[in-house]
Design an enzyme around this catalytic site. Sequence first.
Site, PDB file in Angstrom:
ATOM      1  N   SER A   1       0.839  -1.118  -0.018  1.00 21.90           N
ATOM      2  CA  SER A   1       0.038  -0.094   0.029  1.00 21.90           C
ATOM      3  C   SER A   1       1.001   1.243  -0.196  1.00 21.90           C
ATOM      4  CB  SER A   1      -0.932   0.079   1.085  1.00 21.90           C
ATOM      5  OG  SER A   1      -1.760  -1.142   0.977  1.00 21.90           O
TER       6      SER A   1
ATOM      7  N   GLY B   1      -4.452  -2.242  -1.009  1.00 20.78           N
ATOM      8  CA  GLY B   1      -3.531  -1.897  -2.096  1.00 20.78           C
ATOM      9  C   GLY B   1      -3.358  -0.646  -2.278  1.00 20.78           C
TER      10      GLY B   1
ATOM     11  N   CYS C   1      -9.604  -2.177   3.385  1.00 21.23           N
ATOM     12  CA  CYS C   1      -8.890  -0.966   2.940  1.00 21.23           C
ATOM     13  C   CYS C   1      -9.078  -0.720   1.539  1.00 21.23           C
ATOM     14  CB  CYS C   1      -7.305  -1.212   3.185  1.00 21.23           C
ATOM     15  SG  CYS C   1      -6.474   0.188   3.310  1.00 21.23           S
ATOM     16  N   LEU C   2      -8.340  -0.818   0.490  1.00 15.59           N
ATOM     17  CA  LEU C   2      -8.736  -0.523  -0.928  1.00 15.59           C
ATOM     18  C   LEU C   2      -9.772  -1.348  -1.480  1.00 15.59           C
ATOM     19  CD1 LEU C   2      -7.807   0.985  -3.558  1.00 15.59           C
ATOM     20  CD2 LEU C   2      -6.438  -0.870  -4.117  1.00 15.59           C
TER      21      LEU C   2
ATOM     22  N   HIS D   1      -7.270  -2.362   9.020  1.00 15.20           N
ATOM     23  CA  HIS D   1      -6.658  -3.596   8.905  1.00 15.20           C
ATOM     24  C   HIS D   1      -7.068  -4.702   9.976  1.00 15.20           C
ATOM     25  CE1 HIS D   1      -4.220  -3.052   5.148  1.00 15.20           C
ATOM     26  NE2 HIS D   1      -4.558  -1.856   5.490  1.00 15.20           N
TER      27      HIS D   1
ATOM     28  N   GLY E   1      -2.785   3.725  -3.947  1.00 16.46           N
ATOM     29  CA  GLY E   1      -3.110   4.445  -5.112  1.00 16.46           C
ATOM     30  C   GLY E   1      -4.486   5.022  -4.783  1.00 16.46           C
TER      31      GLY E   1
ATOM     32  N   GLY F   1      -4.917   6.631   2.233  1.00 11.35           N
ATOM     33  CA  GLY F   1      -4.814   8.178   2.214  1.00 11.35           C
ATOM     34  C   GLY F   1      -6.245   8.529   1.222  1.00 11.35           C
ATOM     35  N   TYR F   2      -6.845   7.564   1.199  1.00 11.36           N
ATOM     36  CA  TYR F   2      -8.412   8.077   0.540  1.00 11.36           C
ATOM     37  C   TYR F   2      -9.672   7.550   1.570  1.00 11.36           C
ATOM     38  CZ  TYR F   2      -6.195   9.248  -3.904  1.00 11.36           C
ATOM     39  OH  TYR F   2      -5.279   9.948  -4.736  1.00 11.36           O
TER      40      TYR F   2
ATOM     41  N   GLU G   1      -6.274  -7.725  10.299  1.00 13.06           N
ATOM     42  CA  GLU G   1      -5.322  -8.745  10.265  1.00 13.06           C
ATOM     43  C   GLU G   1      -4.156  -8.062  11.233  1.00 13.06           C
ATOM     44  OE1 GLU G   1      -3.744  -6.025   7.196  1.00 13.06           O
ATOM     45  OE2 GLU G   1      -5.846  -7.002   7.621  1.00 13.06           O
TER      46      GLU G   1
ATOM     47  N   ASN H   1      -3.895   1.874   7.039  1.00 11.51           N
ATOM     48  CA  ASN H   1      -2.585   2.881   6.096  1.00 11.51           C
ATOM     49  C   ASN H   1      -3.691   3.232   4.821  1.00 11.51           C
ATOM     50  OD1 ASN H   1      -0.850   3.264   4.470  1.00 11.51           O
ATOM     51  ND2 ASN H   1      -0.047   1.251   4.122  1.00 11.51           N
TER      52      ASN H   1
END
Length: 356
Positions: free
Chosen positions: A46, A217, A244-245, A328, A219, A288-289, A330, A286
């Site tokens: 990530s 992931g 997350c992503l 997360h 981006g 940023g979006y 995990e 973790n």
Amino acid sequence: MKKAYITLQNGKTFQGMRFGAEGDTVGELVFTTGMTGYVETLTDPSYYGQIVVQTFPLIGNYGIMKADQESKKPWVTAYIVREKCDEPSNFRSEGALDEFLKANNVIGIYGIDTRELTKTVREAGVMNAAITSKPLKDFGEIKKYAIQNAVAGVTSDQIVYSGSPDGLRIAVWDFGAKENITRELVKRGCYCIKVPAYYTAEQILALNPDGLMLTNGPGDPAENIEIIENLKKIAGKVPIFGICLGHQLFALAMGGKTRKMKYGHRGANQPVKELATGRVYITSQNHGYEVVSSSLAGAGDLSFVNVNDNTCEGVEYPHLNAYTVQFHPESCGGSRDAVFLFDRFIKNVKENKFNA
């Protein structure tokens, strides 16, 4: 000792010393607040395209352990610490941080006032930065930098099988997966089939999975148009758990929206509240979006919110047997508070498989 300069997009410059690999680079500057877990941070896909600042002042004190890696190599563009430790003390240690960065061609900078650097990002927001051997005067290259095709840059290029073939068949859609996601599933008796991000809905369903895991992931999630379209096709056909992503991509597939945060959530101490119970969990994050909560009205039910800023941390889609979280569970590294979500996923998969 060799000097290096970190020049921010706003023109602010910090001077430090080099360790790890040598060279100049440009990346998106972000900070993470974890006191431990630097091995996991370095190897988390990530962080693709990002220069990572550790806010904890001493990094490297317990060495490098291959078993703690979240992928086969580091993905950070560069690594910034206040103080590095060259003589780790840990019976599990297999080497020092400096050696690890050199071996994997990752630029490191130490001796930086990381507190001041972090405050700059918190106040101005995430920005690009350059690491150079001489002070930089032309900021054109820094301003032009953008992380692109991130998921394609980190996903596996082949199918990877883990666990017992007799277990529940879980397709793990790899957008930049942390290894501990698969470990947690295998620990629960699953047979994991990790597939590349470019797989289609038809290819995944052809594997006859009992459930589907959407991984973390890097981006901008909105960049992944083909994945979003494939998610629309697969939604409702198998139980889904997104992290997350994966959480962001599923929201986009359901008609939601995402947006870039001022400086994101990165660290192992983010508090989230489960709306159904009012209970607060400390989580590892973790990203940023964020998913815009209001954009999912009628499509999904908000299940978790961040206690600090009330941003969306989880969504349930009962009509599709799917739920996703921004954090997360995990938990590598970080609190194990939310690991129960894997058990919830297994329960959903079993009920769907045996009660259908």
